[in-house]
Design a protein around this motif. Sequence first.
Motif, PDB file in Angstrom:
ATOM      1  N   ASP A 217       0.582  -0.810   0.254  1.00 32.19           N
ATOM      2  CA  ASP A 217      -0.131  -0.185  -0.298  1.00 32.19           C
ATOM      3  C   ASP A 217       1.219   1.469   0.083  1.00 32.19           C
ATOM      4  OD1 ASP A 217       0.541   0.758   3.049  1.00 32.19           O
ATOM      5  OD2 ASP A 217       0.495  -1.383   2.666  1.00 32.19           O
ATOM      6  N   SER A 218       2.195   1.171   0.748  1.00 33.37           N
ATOM      7  CA  SER A 218       2.920   2.466   0.010  1.00 33.37           C
ATOM      8  C   SER A 218       3.132   2.584  -1.313  1.00 33.37           C
ATOM      9  CB  SER A 218       4.600   2.510   0.773  1.00 33.37           C
ATOM     10  OG  SER A 218       4.912   1.261   0.201  1.00 33.37           O
ATOM     11  N   GLN A 219       2.767   2.196  -2.359  1.00 32.74           N
ATOM     12  CA  GLN A 219       3.169   2.995  -3.303  1.00 32.74           C
ATOM     13  C   GLN A 219       2.546   3.804  -3.321  1.00 32.74           C
ATOM     14  OE1 GLN A 219       0.831   0.656  -6.568  1.00 32.74           O
ATOM     15  NE2 GLN A 219       1.117  -1.583  -5.510  1.00 32.74           N
ATOM     16  N   ASP A 220       2.858   4.871  -4.642  1.00 29.02           N
ATOM     17  CA  ASP A 220       2.424   6.573  -4.537  1.00 29.02           C
ATOM     18  C   ASP A 220       0.636   6.004  -5.002  1.00 29.02           C
ATOM     19  OD1 ASP A 220       1.250   8.623  -6.045  1.00 29.02           O
ATOM     20  OD2 ASP A 220       3.362   9.643  -5.386  1.00 29.02           O
ATOM     21  N   TYR A 221      -0.140   6.143  -4.115  1.00 30.12           N
ATOM     22  CA  TYR A 221      -1.890   6.443  -4.777  1.00 30.12           C
ATOM     23  C   TYR A 221      -2.176   6.865  -5.979  1.00 30.12           C
ATOM     24  CZ  TYR A 221      -6.484   5.834  -3.274  1.00 30.12           C
ATOM     25  OH  TYR A 221      -7.919   6.454  -3.673  1.00 30.12           O
ATOM     26  N   GLY A 222      -1.863   8.367  -6.278  1.00 28.83           N
ATOM     27  CA  GLY A 222      -2.960   9.727  -6.750  1.00 28.83           C
ATOM     28  C   GLY A 222      -1.761   8.769  -7.777  1.00 28.83           C
ATOM     29  N   ALA A 223      -0.860   8.182  -8.736  1.00 29.22           N
ATOM     30  CA  ALA A 223      -0.028   7.688  -9.412  1.00 29.22           C
ATOM     31  C   ALA A 223      -0.846   6.896  -9.941  1.00 29.22           C
ATOM     32  CB  ALA A 223       1.687   7.357  -9.811  1.00 29.22           C
ATOM     33  N   ALA A 224      -1.677   5.285  -8.702  1.00 28.85           N
ATOM     34  CA  ALA A 224      -1.705   4.135  -9.284  1.00 28.85           C
ATOM     35  C   ALA A 224      -3.158   4.815  -9.982  1.00 28.85           C
ATOM     36  CB  ALA A 224      -1.632   3.547  -8.071  1.00 28.85           C
ATOM     37  N   LEU A 225      -4.194   5.665  -9.188  1.00 28.54           N
ATOM     38  CA  LEU A 225      -5.808   5.597  -9.866  1.00 28.54           C
ATOM     39  C   LEU A 225      -5.332   6.855 -11.152  1.00 28.54           C
ATOM     40  CD1 LEU A 225      -6.988   6.939  -6.436  1.00 28.54           C
ATOM     41  CD2 LEU A 225      -7.078   4.901  -7.716  1.00 28.54           C
ATOM     42  N   GLN A 226      -4.603   7.791 -11.654  1.00 27.99           N
ATOM     43  CA  GLN A 226      -3.896   8.283 -12.722  1.00 27.99           C
ATOM     44  C   GLN A 226      -4.203   6.813 -13.913  1.00 27.99           C
ATOM     45  OE1 GLN A 226      -1.074  11.032 -12.713  1.00 27.99           O
ATOM     46  NE2 GLN A 226      -1.659  12.305 -14.632  1.00 27.99           N
ATOM     47  N   ALA A 227      -3.207   5.929 -13.406  1.00 29.69           N
ATOM     48  CA  ALA A 227      -2.508   4.810 -14.345  1.00 29.69           C
ATOM     49  C   ALA A 227      -3.733   3.872 -13.890  1.00 29.69           C
ATOM     50  CB  ALA A 227      -1.681   3.853 -13.475  1.00 29.69           C
ATOM     51  N   HIS A 228      -4.632   3.844 -13.115  1.00 29.47           N
ATOM     52  CA  HIS A 228      -5.797   2.991 -13.511  1.00 29.47           C
ATOM     53  C   HIS A 228      -6.854   4.086 -15.068  1.00 29.47           C
ATOM     54  CE1 HIS A 228      -9.145   0.700 -12.893  1.00 29.47           C
ATOM     55  NE2 HIS A 228     -10.007   1.752 -12.691  1.00 29.47           N
ATOM     56  N   TYR A 229      -7.425   5.338 -14.710  1.00 30.50           N
ATOM     57  CA  TYR A 229      -7.467   5.787 -15.658  1.00 30.50           C
ATOM     58  C   TYR A 229      -7.752   5.771 -16.960  1.00 30.50           C
ATOM     59  CZ  TYR A 229     -11.254   6.731 -10.926  1.00 30.50           C
ATOM     60  OH  TYR A 229     -11.905   6.133  -9.865  1.00 30.50           O
ATOM     61  N   ALA A 230      -5.843   5.543 -17.122  1.00 34.03           N
ATOM     62  CA  ALA A 230      -5.764   6.507 -17.864  1.00 34.03           C
ATOM     63  C   ALA A 230      -5.389   4.589 -19.602  1.00 34.03           C
ATOM     64  CB  ALA A 230      -3.884   7.190 -17.756  1.00 34.03           C
ATOM     65  N   ASN A 231      -5.292   3.949 -18.314  1.00 34.69           N
ATOM     66  CA  ASN A 231      -4.782   2.645 -19.197  1.00 34.69           C
ATOM     67  C   ASN A 231      -5.899   1.849 -18.823  1.00 34.69           C
ATOM     68  OD1 ASN A 231      -2.183   3.202 -20.023  1.00 34.69           O
ATOM     69  ND2 ASN A 231      -1.547   3.193 -17.997  1.00 34.69           N
ATOM     70  N   GLY A 232      -7.190   1.886 -18.220  1.00 32.94           N
ATOM     71  CA  GLY A 232      -7.699   0.956 -17.828  1.00 32.94           C
ATOM     72  C   GLY A 232      -7.502  -0.263 -16.759  1.00 32.94           C
ATOM     73  N   PRO A 233      -8.413  -1.287 -16.669  1.00 32.28           N
ATOM     74  CA  PRO A 233      -7.564  -2.427 -15.694  1.00 32.28           C
ATOM     75  C   PRO A 233      -6.499  -2.996 -16.108  1.00 32.28           C
ATOM     76  CG  PRO A 233     -10.089  -3.018 -16.640  1.00 32.28           C
ATOM     77  CD  PRO A 233      -9.260  -1.724 -16.699  1.00 32.28           C
ATOM     78  N   LYS A 234      -6.173  -4.047 -15.058  1.00 26.16           N
ATOM     79  CA  LYS A 234      -4.923  -4.332 -15.794  1.00 26.16           C
ATOM     80  C   LYS A 234      -5.582  -5.821 -16.290  1.00 26.16           C
ATOM     81  CE  LYS A 234      -2.322  -3.235 -11.798  1.00 26.16           C
ATOM     82  NZ  LYS A 234      -1.691  -3.237 -10.070  1.00 26.16           N
TER      83      LYS A 234
END
Length: 392
Positions: A217-234
């Motif tokens: 959970d220490s990974q950057d939360y904002g960057a993770a959400l941005q990547a999710h919305y930009a690239n879609g789900p894994k």
Amino acid sequence: MKLFSCPSCDQVVHFTNTVCERCGHALGYEPLSNRMLALEPDGTYFVSVGKRSKGDHWKYCDNFQYGVCNWLLPSDSPETLSIASRFNLTVPDLSDPQNVALWQKMEFAKQRLIYTLMRLHMPLMTRAEDPEGLGFQFLTHDPETGGNVMTGHDRGLITIALAEADDAEREKRRASMGEPYRTLLGHFRHEIGHWYWDRLVRDGGALDACRALFGDDSQDYGAALQAHYANGPKPGWQEEFVSSYAAAHPWEDFAETFAHYMHIVDTLETGGSWGMTLSPRLDREGILTTELDFDIFGPETTMAQIAEAWLALSSALNALNRSMGLQDLYPFVLSPAVIEKLGFIHDLVHGRVGHAAGAGLSEELVESQLPTGTEAPDMPAPHATAANTNAA
């Protein structure tokens, strides 16, 4: 949710009822005993009547006047708001009748949430008792920018856009975001999952165990959400996560899984309360056969037992919805990895992981609900919290 009955005439009544349609008695919900009480006016207050009644005197929550809360308080309580209403920090402008109608939906969903949390003996305290206690604000617009409200959680403060209580608007948002499921109650259950991550994981000695299953959970939360919305789900997220959004970040995975655990236990309690038994004639291997006669909130109930019952019940409910031309009631598939995560939530709730479970209502909330002269039960102290960095 259990079925209730009127103590005066035994008529089946429901959680939000205020009048028994058979005998005409006023009804109110008393949370500590988890009972619906039948009431008769007695001066300024009400006296309980009927079976198992002690003749105690009660008053409704002040929000009863708006048709949004039927919870009761002892007549001599200095409080004017029920346990459920005391978690409110901001409510909409009630001079607008449309706001009142939407707020009613908010309150009914929130009360159902608190009902289940109390049945699970989850720690609950207000922000008046703890700086990071639980509080809700229901907003029509962002107070700083005047723009749209972002539903979310910040150190115990849960914000939910009032527009989410508008069925048409919520369906529009669900469709535009490609979500299979979006409900007001689901918002409550997801956002409070973030609060319980703080309480039970971060501050409850369960961080390492949680990270081993949900990720770092220490990974950057904002960057993770941005990547999710930009690239879609894994790709292949269905094998590991209960929803595509859960794959965005471990915090969201935990909150989504927590919400689904709440969906499942509440619905199984409802099925059990209705005496449901499933035994399809074509189910030769017994996969879709179940009896919901076990204590869903009991610590002895296993996740395997819950998952087995849920597979049968959700399959039946989905089939019934399709027969009415509706979308599946539970449009999710629980993979073995997701069931393992649900098992972590189950163990966390029952204190088998960490050490912060079982606190229940704060002492102040319990004492405010007891009539004068009634001894308060022993209540474990709420677990103390430290500063929170999760603003999901």
